[in-house]
Scaffold this motif. Structure first.
Motif, PDB file in Angstrom:
ATOM      1  N   GLU A  46      11.354  -4.127 -10.176  1.00  0.00           N
ATOM      2  CA  GLU A  46      11.182  -2.737 -10.582  1.00  0.00           C
ATOM      3  C   GLU A  46      10.844  -1.823  -9.412  1.00  0.00           C
ATOM      4  OE1 GLU A  46       8.339  -2.405 -13.682  1.00  0.00           O
ATOM      5  OE2 GLU A  46       9.347  -3.855 -15.004  1.00  0.00           O
ATOM      6  N   ARG A  47      10.622  -2.380  -8.240  1.00  0.00           N
ATOM      7  CA  ARG A  47      10.258  -1.561  -7.093  1.00  0.00           C
ATOM      8  C   ARG A  47      11.470  -0.834  -6.522  1.00  0.00           C
ATOM      9  NH1 ARG A  47       7.588  -6.116  -4.677  1.00  0.00           N
ATOM     10  NH2 ARG A  47       5.447  -6.267  -5.444  1.00  0.00           N
ATOM     11  N   THR A  48      11.206   0.359  -5.969  1.00  0.00           N
ATOM     12  CA  THR A  48      12.244   1.086  -5.230  1.00  0.00           C
ATOM     13  C   THR A  48      12.149   0.822  -3.735  1.00  0.00           C
ATOM     14  OG1 THR A  48      10.810   3.028  -5.151  1.00  0.00           O
ATOM     15  CG2 THR A  48      12.429   2.925  -6.945  1.00  0.00           C
ATOM     16  N   MET A  49      11.138   0.020  -3.311  1.00  0.00           N
ATOM     17  CA  MET A  49      10.988  -0.379  -1.919  1.00  0.00           C
ATOM     18  C   MET A  49      10.326  -1.750  -1.903  1.00  0.00           C
ATOM     19  SD  MET A  49       7.725   1.920  -0.684  1.00  0.00           S
ATOM     20  CE  MET A  49       8.517   3.452  -1.110  1.00  0.00           C
ATOM     21  N   THR A  50      10.279  -2.366  -0.744  1.00  0.00           N
ATOM     22  CA  THR A  50       9.644  -3.683  -0.643  1.00  0.00           C
ATOM     23  C   THR A  50       8.126  -3.537  -0.718  1.00  0.00           C
ATOM     24  OG1 THR A  50       9.457  -3.649   1.769  1.00  0.00           O
ATOM     25  CG2 THR A  50      11.540  -4.448   0.834  1.00  0.00           C
ATOM     26  N   TYR A  51       7.468  -4.648  -0.995  1.00  0.00           N
ATOM     27  CA  TYR A  51       6.005  -4.656  -1.031  1.00  0.00           C
ATOM     28  C   TYR A  51       5.442  -4.250   0.333  1.00  0.00           C
ATOM     29  CZ  TYR A  51       1.218  -6.355  -1.402  1.00  0.00           C
ATOM     30  OH  TYR A  51      -0.155  -6.438  -1.392  1.00  0.00           O
ATOM     31  N   GLU A  52       6.043  -4.727   1.409  1.00  0.00           N
ATOM     32  CA  GLU A  52       5.567  -4.412   2.758  1.00  0.00           C
ATOM     33  C   GLU A  52       5.678  -2.911   3.046  1.00  0.00           C
ATOM     34  OE1 GLU A  52       7.627  -6.836   1.984  1.00  0.00           O
ATOM     35  OE2 GLU A  52       6.295  -8.561   2.322  1.00  0.00           O
ATOM     36  N   GLN A  53       6.801  -2.301   2.637  1.00  0.00           N
ATOM     37  CA  GLN A  53       6.962  -0.867   2.859  1.00  0.00           C
ATOM     38  C   GLN A  53       5.945  -0.065   2.056  1.00  0.00           C
ATOM     39  OE1 GLN A  53      11.043  -0.530   1.697  1.00  0.00           O
ATOM     40  NE2 GLN A  53      11.846  -0.884   3.763  1.00  0.00           N
ATOM     41  N   ALA A  54       5.755  -0.429   0.799  1.00  0.00           N
ATOM     42  CA  ALA A  54       4.774   0.263  -0.030  1.00  0.00           C
ATOM     43  C   ALA A  54       3.370   0.118   0.553  1.00  0.00           C
ATOM     44  CB  ALA A  54       4.827  -0.272  -1.457  1.00  0.00           C
ATOM     45  N   SER A  55       3.065  -1.069   1.063  1.00  0.00           N
ATOM     46  CA  SER A  55       1.740  -1.301   1.639  1.00  0.00           C
ATOM     47  C   SER A  55       1.536  -0.475   2.908  1.00  0.00           C
ATOM     48  CB  SER A  55       1.554  -2.792   1.949  1.00  0.00           C
ATOM     49  OG  SER A  55       1.598  -3.558   0.761  1.00  0.00           O
ATOM     50  N   THR A  56       2.561  -0.382   3.730  1.00  0.00           N
ATOM     51  CA  THR A  56       2.471   0.423   4.954  1.00  0.00           C
ATOM     52  C   THR A  56       2.179   1.882   4.618  1.00  0.00           C
ATOM     53  OG1 THR A  56       3.984  -1.040   6.156  1.00  0.00           O
ATOM     54  CG2 THR A  56       3.724   1.197   7.000  1.00  0.00           C
ATOM     55  N   ARG A  71      -1.449   4.116   5.169  1.00  0.00           N
ATOM     56  CA  ARG A  71      -1.440   5.372   5.915  1.00  0.00           C
ATOM     57  C   ARG A  71      -2.226   6.459   5.178  1.00  0.00           C
ATOM     58  NH1 ARG A  71       3.940   8.816   7.857  1.00  0.00           N
ATOM     59  NH2 ARG A  71       2.827  10.732   8.410  1.00  0.00           N
ATOM     60  N   PHE A  72      -2.023   6.564   3.878  1.00  0.00           N
ATOM     61  CA  PHE A  72      -2.632   7.666   3.141  1.00  0.00           C
ATOM     62  C   PHE A  72      -4.044   7.358   2.653  1.00  0.00           C
ATOM     63  CE2 PHE A  72       2.019   8.274   2.480  1.00  0.00           C
ATOM     64  CZ  PHE A  72       2.122   9.401   3.288  1.00  0.00           C
ATOM     65  N   VAL A  73      -4.346   6.101   2.382  1.00  0.00           N
ATOM     66  CA  VAL A  73      -5.686   5.765   1.922  1.00  0.00           C
ATOM     67  C   VAL A  73      -6.703   5.927   3.036  1.00  0.00           C
ATOM     68  CG1 VAL A  73      -5.783   3.282   2.433  1.00  0.00           C
ATOM     69  CG2 VAL A  73      -6.855   4.172   0.333  1.00  0.00           C
ATOM     70  N   ALA A  74      -6.258   5.921   4.277  1.00  0.00           N
ATOM     71  CA  ALA A  74      -7.157   6.105   5.420  1.00  0.00           C
ATOM     72  C   ALA A  74      -7.521   7.580   5.638  1.00  0.00           C
ATOM     73  CB  ALA A  74      -6.518   5.539   6.682  1.00  0.00           C
ATOM     74  N   MET A  75      -6.844   8.486   4.938  1.00  0.00           N
ATOM     75  CA  MET A  75      -7.099   9.919   5.095  1.00  0.00           C
ATOM     76  C   MET A  75      -8.078  10.403   4.029  1.00  0.00           C
ATOM     77  SD  MET A  75      -3.196  11.322   5.644  1.00  0.00           S
ATOM     78  CE  MET A  75      -2.120  10.655   6.899  1.00  0.00           C
ATOM     79  N   ALA A 101      -1.441   8.195  -1.842  1.00  0.00           N
ATOM     80  CA  ALA A 101      -2.025   6.856  -1.830  1.00  0.00           C
ATOM     81  C   ALA A 101      -1.927   6.204  -3.199  1.00  0.00           C
ATOM     82  CB  ALA A 101      -3.485   6.931  -1.382  1.00  0.00           C
ATOM     83  N   ALA A 102      -2.221   6.959  -4.249  1.00  0.00           N
ATOM     84  CA  ALA A 102      -2.122   6.426  -5.607  1.00  0.00           C
ATOM     85  C   ALA A 102      -0.678   6.064  -5.949  1.00  0.00           C
ATOM     86  CB  ALA A 102      -2.670   7.442  -6.602  1.00  0.00           C
ATOM     87  N   ARG A 103       0.231   6.865  -5.485  1.00  0.00           N
ATOM     88  CA  ARG A 103       1.645   6.618  -5.760  1.00  0.00           C
ATOM     89  C   ARG A 103       2.114   5.302  -5.150  1.00  0.00           C
ATOM     90  NH1 ARG A 103       6.306  11.009  -4.759  1.00  0.00           N
ATOM     91  NH2 ARG A 103       8.112   9.727  -5.208  1.00  0.00           N
ATOM     92  N   PHE A 104       1.768   5.086  -3.891  1.00  0.00           N
ATOM     93  CA  PHE A 104       2.243   3.869  -3.237  1.00  0.00           C
ATOM     94  C   PHE A 104       1.425   2.637  -3.652  1.00  0.00           C
ATOM     95  CE2 PHE A 104       4.105   7.112  -0.457  1.00  0.00           C
ATOM     96  CZ  PHE A 104       5.422   6.666  -0.442  1.00  0.00           C
ATOM     97  N   GLU A 105       0.188   2.847  -4.089  1.00  0.00           N
ATOM     98  CA  GLU A 105      -0.562   1.737  -4.663  1.00  0.00           C
ATOM     99  C   GLU A 105       0.105   1.259  -5.951  1.00  0.00           C
ATOM    100  OE1 GLU A 105      -3.485  -1.122  -5.663  1.00  0.00           O
ATOM    101  OE2 GLU A 105      -2.768  -0.250  -3.787  1.00  0.00           O
ATOM    102  N   ALA A 106       0.551   2.211  -6.767  1.00  0.00           N
ATOM    103  CA  ALA A 106       1.264   1.841  -7.992  1.00  0.00           C
ATOM    104  C   ALA A 106       2.575   1.129  -7.670  1.00  0.00           C
ATOM    105  CB  ALA A 106       1.531   3.093  -8.829  1.00  0.00           C
ATOM    106  N   GLU A 107       3.233   1.553  -6.601  1.00  0.00           N
ATOM    107  CA  GLU A 107       4.487   0.911  -6.192  1.00  0.00           C
ATOM    108  C   GLU A 107       4.234  -0.532  -5.756  1.00  0.00           C
ATOM    109  OE1 GLU A 107       8.608   0.876  -5.693  1.00  0.00           O
ATOM    110  OE2 GLU A 107       7.368   2.507  -6.480  1.00  0.00           O
ATOM    111  N   ARG A 108       3.135  -0.770  -5.078  1.00  0.00           N
ATOM    112  CA  ARG A 108       2.803  -2.134  -4.645  1.00  0.00           C
ATOM    113  C   ARG A 108       2.602  -3.063  -5.836  1.00  0.00           C
ATOM    114  NH1 ARG A 108      -2.445  -2.121  -1.981  1.00  0.00           N
ATOM    115  NH2 ARG A 108      -1.911  -4.048  -0.917  1.00  0.00           N
ATOM    116  N   ARG A 109       2.070  -2.546  -6.939  1.00  0.00           N
ATOM    117  CA  ARG A 109       1.703  -3.372  -8.088  1.00  0.00           C
ATOM    118  C   ARG A 109       2.874  -3.642  -9.037  1.00  0.00           C
ATOM    119  NH1 ARG A 109      -3.747  -3.937  -8.681  1.00  0.00           N
ATOM    120  NH2 ARG A 109      -5.067  -2.646  -7.314  1.00  0.00           N
ATOM    121  N   ARG A 110       3.993  -2.984  -8.819  1.00  0.00           N
ATOM    122  CA  ARG A 110       5.136  -3.203  -9.700  1.00  0.00           C
ATOM    123  C   ARG A 110       5.752  -4.577  -9.464  1.00  0.00           C
ATOM    124  NH1 ARG A 110       8.396   2.565  -9.137  1.00  0.00           N
ATOM    125  NH2 ARG A 110       6.893   3.840 -10.324  1.00  0.00           N
TER     126      ARG A 110
END
Length: 519
Positions: A480-490, A494-498, A467-476
């Motif tokens: 500089e992102r390796t994926m889209t904002y939508e993909q990072a958010s998805t 998923r992981f923040v709900a666990m 969750a921390a990893r993809f949160e950081a990806e959303r904020r880039r």
């Protein structure tokens, strides 16, 4: 005589379909040699059967006579075992039980066999001074060819393998009933129906199969390997064993401890194939990455996967074919210059015609037939088939000769091939691949060690870390992102709900699909 007869058959496809009908001859010769205590001869018979298609293909490719004519003997193979602590284990499943030949360099003598234990007692080793080749034979009378067919197809023994797979698989599987499915029936039913019920059944079957494999087939082999102090295994499966993740076999009901926890594991279709890959290992270039990324445009995390991999290579050392650029013509043209060939796409094993098993590219499919006929990989240290079912091989005839995409890429010149045994999850595969290449390049691990470390990491990684990893990806920033904002958010949602300490990819479904074939 059987080998001369096969060479006279009209074509490769027909040879393959006929292989199992006379393959029993090799098994009978092996068993006869074992009873006469001619262990090296017994091993040579079974390896000759496994390597037959490979040797014939090398003849068609005008390979060197040394490779084609090399004798299958324990003393000849042992020089390619890289170090002490490594063993090559060749499994053979017969109508009477199973036999495992263990080739190693350890200076440990095996104990005396039990008195009056019968033909299927553990057999003594052929031993010599420390550092010389050792060939040992371990027998498992409780795991027969019928047991393997039952495990793959049905829990009702009267329904045979040929009756199920001789025609359209999905049409015949359903009348067997939901309670009797084996590995293949449960898997293909899940692929066909895509329901929660069939998914749950397949996951249970996957875990159950690992426990049965360990108890009925692997336990006596592991006990001997432990006594030898082995840390690294090259596994040569037999018959339908090549469909199963032996590295995920577990001695307990929890499945928390597996064979992979104790050993670095790679596979080979036959000992001769592994020997040929070992010969190539020091001769290939390990430089340029050639990658095909999401050719069909419907794999959300394939682009992230390739982007995260290519950033680990030095500038100028990677070529990426993005989406519509990943055509068959472009892949075939660029593959020959690759030290690493990475294909992140859809894959499919063809039940009816295994030579039509395919990788989906932007303008059509790259089939196993295309690989065998058109691809030459003169510099490829590693081919990674990051797609579904790329590691599945021919199983209709249960022949020992493994025909599938991994064997095809090895025949085309690759030293090692990484491929999947089932339809894999897009996100977990991307995470696995990113960690694998980090281990391979930054940590300088050999491919089998890099894959093992990546699989153990994926099994143990916690939801809070992801969750921390993809949160950081959303904020880039976007560039500089390796994926889209939508993909990072998805992924983040998923992981923040666990629970933060949950292990979302602990089940073997997520981490155990990929295997490494070759050296």
């Amino acid at each position: 005589m059987a080998e001369r007869w096969r060479r006279g058959l009209p074509g490769f496809d027909f040879q393959l379909l006929q292989a199992a009908d006379w393959g029993a001859l090799y098994q009978d010769m092996m068993l006869c040699a074992l009873r006469r205590k001619r262990y090296t001869e017994a091993w040579a018979y079974t390896e000759r059967q496994k390597a037959r298609a490979w040797r014939e293909w090398l003849v068609q490719m005008d390979a060197s006579p040394e490779v084609i004519q090399s004798e299958l003997a324990a003393e000849g193979l042992s020089q390619f075992l890289p170090e002490e602590g490594t063993a090559l284990v060749s499994f053979n499943v017969t109508h009477r039980g199973s036999v495992a030949f263990i080739m190693h360099r350890q200076g440990v003598e095996s104990g005396e066999p039990p008195q009056d234990a019968g033909d299927w007692s553990p057999l003594p080793a052929l031993t010599g001074p420390v550092g010389t080749p050792h060939l040992e034979v371990v027998t498992m009378p409780g795991f027969t060819r019928d047991d393997l067919e039952w495990m793959l197809i049905t829990r009702e023994r009267e329904v045979g393998l040929r009756a199920v797979v001789s025609e359209d698989y999905l049409r015949i599987a359903e009348p067997l009933g939901r309670a009797v499915g084996g590995w293949l029936v449960d898997y293909y039913r899940f692929q066909n129906e895509q329901t929660d019920e069939t998914c749950a059944r397949w996951l249970v079957t996957l875990a159950e199969t690992g426990r049965v494999l360990y108890e009925k087939l692997l336990r006596p082999v592991v006990e001997r390997l432990d006594a030898l102090g082995v840390q690294r295994l090259i596994l040569v499966p037999s018959l339908g064993l090549h469909l199963l993740p032996l590295h995920a076999a577990s001695p307990g009901d929890s499945g928390e401890h597996t064979l992979l926890d104790d050993y670095e594991i790679s596979y080979a279709p036959a000992a001769l194939v592994w020997r040929h890959c070992r010969e190539r290992e020091t001769k290939v270039c390990e430089g340029l990455l050639v990658a095909a990324a999401n050719p069909t445009g419907d794999l959300p995390f394939a682009g992230y996967e390739v982007q995260s991999i290519r950033t680990q290579f030095p500038p100028g050392k990677s070529t990426t074919l993005w989406r519509e650029e990943a055509t068959q013509e472009n892949v075939l043209a660029r593959a020959g210059e690759a030290g690493y060939l990475h294909l992140a796409c859809h894959g499919l094993f063809d039940l009816v015609d295994p030579l039509e098993s395919q990788l989906s590219l932007a303008d059509g499919d790259l089939t196993l037939r295309d690989v065998l006929g058109q691809l030459r990989l003169s510099d490829a240290r590693l081919v990674v088939l990051s797609a579904c079912e790329t590691g599945v091989s021919e199983f209709r005839a249960l022949a020992d000769e493994v025909i599938g995409l991994p064997a095809g890429f090895l025949m085309a010149g690759a030293t090692a091939v990484m491929a999947s045994l089932w339809a894999v999850n897009d996100l977990s595969t991307a995470l696995l691949m990113e960690r694998f290449y980090h281990n391979l390049l930054a940590e300088q691990q050999r491919p089998s060690a890099a894959l093992r470390a990546a699989q153990l990491w994926l099994r143990q990684v916690q939801a809070g870390e992801l969750a921390a990893r993809f949160e950081a990806e959303r904020r880039r920033p976007n560039d500089e992102r390796t994926m889209t904002y939508e993909q990072a958010s998805t992924a983040w949602r998923r992981f923040v709900a666990m629970r933060p300490d949950a292990h979302p990819f602990a089940h073997p479904y997520y981490w155990a699909a990929f295997t490494l074939s070759g050296a």
